[in-house]
Motif scaffolding. Structure first.
Motif, PDB file in Angstrom:
ATOM      1  N   ARG A 114       0.840  -1.199   0.000  1.00 51.88           N
ATOM      2  CA  ARG A 114       0.000   0.000   0.000  1.00 51.88           C
ATOM      3  C   ARG A 114       0.872   1.245   0.000  1.00 51.88           C
ATOM      4  O   ARG A 114       1.954   1.263   0.587  1.00 51.88           O
ATOM      5  CB  ARG A 114      -0.891   0.055   1.245  1.00 51.88           C
ATOM      6  CG  ARG A 114      -1.789  -1.115   1.470  1.00 51.88           C
ATOM      7  CD  ARG A 114      -2.810  -0.767   2.560  1.00 51.88           C
ATOM      8  NE  ARG A 114      -2.212  -0.090   3.704  1.00 51.88           N
ATOM      9  CZ  ARG A 114      -1.771  -0.712   4.799  1.00 51.88           C
ATOM     10  NH1 ARG A 114      -1.858  -2.030   4.869  1.00 51.88           N
ATOM     11  NH2 ARG A 114      -1.248  -0.024   5.796  1.00 51.88           N
ATOM     12  N   THR A 161      -7.137   1.869   0.798  1.00 50.25           N
ATOM     13  CA  THR A 161      -8.148   2.468  -0.075  1.00 50.25           C
ATOM     14  C   THR A 161      -9.103   1.370  -0.550  1.00 50.25           C
ATOM     15  O   THR A 161      -8.885   0.182  -0.308  1.00 50.25           O
ATOM     16  CB  THR A 161      -7.482   3.124  -1.286  1.00 50.25           C
ATOM     17  OG1 THR A 161      -6.845   2.088  -2.080  1.00 50.25           O
ATOM     18  CG2 THR A 161      -6.422   4.130  -0.848  1.00 50.25           C
ATOM     19  N   ALA A 162     -10.161   1.796  -1.256  1.00 48.79           N
ATOM     20  CA  ALA A 162     -11.117   0.821  -1.797  1.00 48.79           C
ATOM     21  C   ALA A 162     -10.420  -0.118  -2.774  1.00 48.79           C
ATOM     22  O   ALA A 162     -10.705  -1.327  -2.812  1.00 48.79           O
ATOM     23  CB  ALA A 162     -12.270   1.553  -2.481  1.00 48.79           C
ATOM     24  N   ASP A 163      -9.489   0.428  -3.572  1.00 49.01           N
ATOM     25  CA  ASP A 163      -8.736  -0.419  -4.512  1.00 49.01           C
ATOM     26  C   ASP A 163      -7.868  -1.423  -3.760  1.00 49.01           C
ATOM     27  O   ASP A 163      -7.724  -2.586  -4.184  1.00 49.01           O
ATOM     28  CB  ASP A 163      -7.861   0.440  -5.418  1.00 49.01           C
ATOM     29  CG  ASP A 163      -8.662   1.170  -6.482  1.00 49.01           C
ATOM     30  OD1 ASP A 163      -9.803   0.746  -6.739  1.00 49.01           O
ATOM     31  OD2 ASP A 163      -8.143   2.143  -7.055  1.00 49.01           O
ATOM     32  N   ASP A 164      -7.280  -0.969  -2.644  1.00 51.42           N
ATOM     33  CA  ASP A 164      -6.444  -1.879  -1.848  1.00 51.42           C
ATOM     34  C   ASP A 164      -7.267  -3.058  -1.323  1.00 51.42           C
ATOM     35  O   ASP A 164      -6.821  -4.201  -1.341  1.00 51.42           O
ATOM     36  CB  ASP A 164      -5.814  -1.126  -0.672  1.00 51.42           C
ATOM     37  CG  ASP A 164      -4.753  -0.132  -1.102  1.00 51.42           C
ATOM     38  OD1 ASP A 164      -4.165  -0.331  -2.174  1.00 51.42           O
ATOM     39  OD2 ASP A 164      -4.523   0.843  -0.358  1.00 51.42           O
ATOM     40  N   GLN A 200      -9.991  -4.284  -2.633  1.00 53.07           N
ATOM     41  CA  GLN A 200     -10.342  -5.163  -3.738  1.00 53.07           C
ATOM     42  C   GLN A 200      -9.137  -6.010  -4.180  1.00 53.07           C
ATOM     43  O   GLN A 200      -9.259  -7.214  -4.431  1.00 53.07           O
ATOM     44  CB  GLN A 200     -10.852  -4.340  -4.919  1.00 53.07           C
ATOM     45  CG  GLN A 200     -11.242  -5.163  -6.146  1.00 53.07           C
ATOM     46  CD  GLN A 200     -12.314  -6.198  -5.843  1.00 53.07           C
ATOM     47  OE1 GLN A 200     -13.315  -5.876  -5.219  1.00 53.07           O
ATOM     48  NE2 GLN A 200     -12.099  -7.436  -6.278  1.00 53.07           N
ATOM     49  N   ASN A 201      -7.977  -5.373  -4.230  1.00 49.91           N
ATOM     50  CA  ASN A 201      -6.769  -6.100  -4.658  1.00 49.91           C
ATOM     51  C   ASN A 201      -6.367  -7.171  -3.643  1.00 49.91           C
ATOM     52  O   ASN A 201      -5.882  -8.244  -4.019  1.00 49.91           O
ATOM     53  CB  ASN A 201      -5.623  -5.114  -4.865  1.00 49.91           C
ATOM     54  CG  ASN A 201      -5.837  -4.229  -6.080  1.00 49.91           C
ATOM     55  OD1 ASN A 201      -6.535  -4.621  -7.020  1.00 49.91           O
ATOM     56  ND2 ASN A 201      -5.251  -3.041  -6.071  1.00 49.91           N
ATOM     57  N   THR A 260      -8.468 -10.153  -4.198  1.00 53.56           N
ATOM     58  CA  THR A 260      -7.981 -10.914  -5.353  1.00 53.56           C
ATOM     59  C   THR A 260      -6.755 -11.740  -4.985  1.00 53.56           C
ATOM     60  O   THR A 260      -6.620 -12.900  -5.390  1.00 53.56           O
ATOM     61  CB  THR A 260      -7.632  -9.956  -6.510  1.00 53.56           C
ATOM     62  OG1 THR A 260      -8.786  -9.194  -6.863  1.00 53.56           O
ATOM     63  CG2 THR A 260      -7.145 -10.722  -7.731  1.00 53.56           C
ATOM     64  N   SER A 296      -1.761  -7.038   3.832  1.00 46.03           N
ATOM     65  CA  SER A 296      -1.743  -5.703   3.235  1.00 46.03           C
ATOM     66  C   SER A 296      -0.812  -4.844   4.065  1.00 46.03           C
ATOM     67  O   SER A 296      -1.090  -4.563   5.239  1.00 46.03           O
ATOM     68  CB  SER A 296      -3.167  -5.120   3.238  1.00 46.03           C
ATOM     69  OG  SER A 296      -3.142  -3.788   2.762  1.00 46.03           O
TER      70      SER A 296
END
Length: 291
Positions: free
Chosen positions: A27, A33-36, A38-39, A42, A57
């Protein structure tokens, strides 16, 4: 990663081979973040179970700390890596199985990640092999360890590994530039006291023999082996790490069978229980240690 039809079978193949998959999402910010988020979700699809602890993370500094102690049993990933059955071909588990399957002393000593336990008479992991990075390997104060850059593992160093006379002598090995390898284990076959002393701490001149002879030093172990040997003790009283060594246990019924013999040794006292015991204070080598 996104092809679930391929991901599932690939994961099963790795699991069948005993491979553990870990993942770190780097990070930029302290908070995710929202992308973090989601990633990370995944990433969890491809790591091993339990996924919550196999995918982390982290910010860069945090990740460096985790990687530095990757196979430390107290680290998030090391907890799983050092478990029996928990790793790939380069982890501790493979070598534990290999060492435990060796039944002879000579065969055990020939493997750089194993050592022979003279008490249990079994082949075990060498302490050096617990280090999973070069820094921890080369900074081990109690065991002579060497980092194998080809196998990416920490091994016990043997005399033949030292390529110059200074390192050779410093590690109690014998040096002869005309031989190959030039650095080798001393065989204590010297015929004079000076020649025996020059072979290093693994040999000693024994004047109790008639005639005196050069013999192997008893209790010449690393710290782990020394503590496990009932006839030996680790001498580290107020000593710098480089001066610490394994020595025969003092003040025992084996070393002093009589009261007179015990009292004649400044390191010992004869107790009220009629046993020979270490004397207080005399083990301290100087005023600083004594105080």
């Amino acid at each position: 990663i996104l092809d679930k039809d391929e991901l599932g079978p690939a994961g099963k193949v790795l699991a069948a081979q005993g491979v553990k998959v870990f993942g770190i999402l780097l990070r930029r910010q302290a908070s995710a973040t929202a992308d973090d988020v989601q990633n990370l979700a995944t990433l969890k699809e491809i790591v091993s179970d339990p996924k919550e602890t196999h995918a982390l993370s982290l910010q860069v500094d945090e990740a460096l700390s985790i990687m530095d102690g990757f196979c430390d049993p107290n680290s998030p990933f090391g907890t799983y890596i050092t478990q029996v059955g928990g790793g790939s071909n380069n982890n501790n588990n493979t070598q534990i199985s290999t060492c435990s399957q060796i039944g002879a002393l000579a065969s055990c000593d020939a493997v750089k990640t194993c050592q022979w336990n003279s008490i249990s008479l079994k082949c075990e992991d060498h302490p050096c092999f617990s280090h999973c990075n070069e820094k921890n390997c080369t900074n081990d104060p109690n065991n002579k360890c060497m980092w194998n850059a080809n196998n990416l593992e920490c091994e016990k160093a043997v005399c033949a590994d030292y390529k110059n006379q200074l390192d050779c002598k410093a590690n109690q090995c014998a040096w002869d530039g005309a031989k190959n390898p030039a650095c080798f284990e001393p065989d204590c076959d010297a015929t004079t006291e000076d020649a025996c002393v020059n072979l290093g701490q693994k040999c000693q001149w024994d004047t109790s023999l008639q005639p005196p002879d050069c013999v192997k030093t008893p209790c010449y172990h690393n710290k782990t082996e020394c503590v496990a040997d009932p006839d030996c003790m680790w001498d580290d009283v107020c000593a710098d790490p480089i001066d610490q060594k394994c020595v025969p246990k003092r003040c025992t019924l084996d070393s002093h069978k009589t009261q007179a013999g015990c009292q004649a040794d400044i390191y010992c006292v004869w107790s009220q229980q009629l046993t020979c015991e270490p004397a207080p204070c005399v083990n301290y080598p100087d005023e600083k240690c004594c105080d």
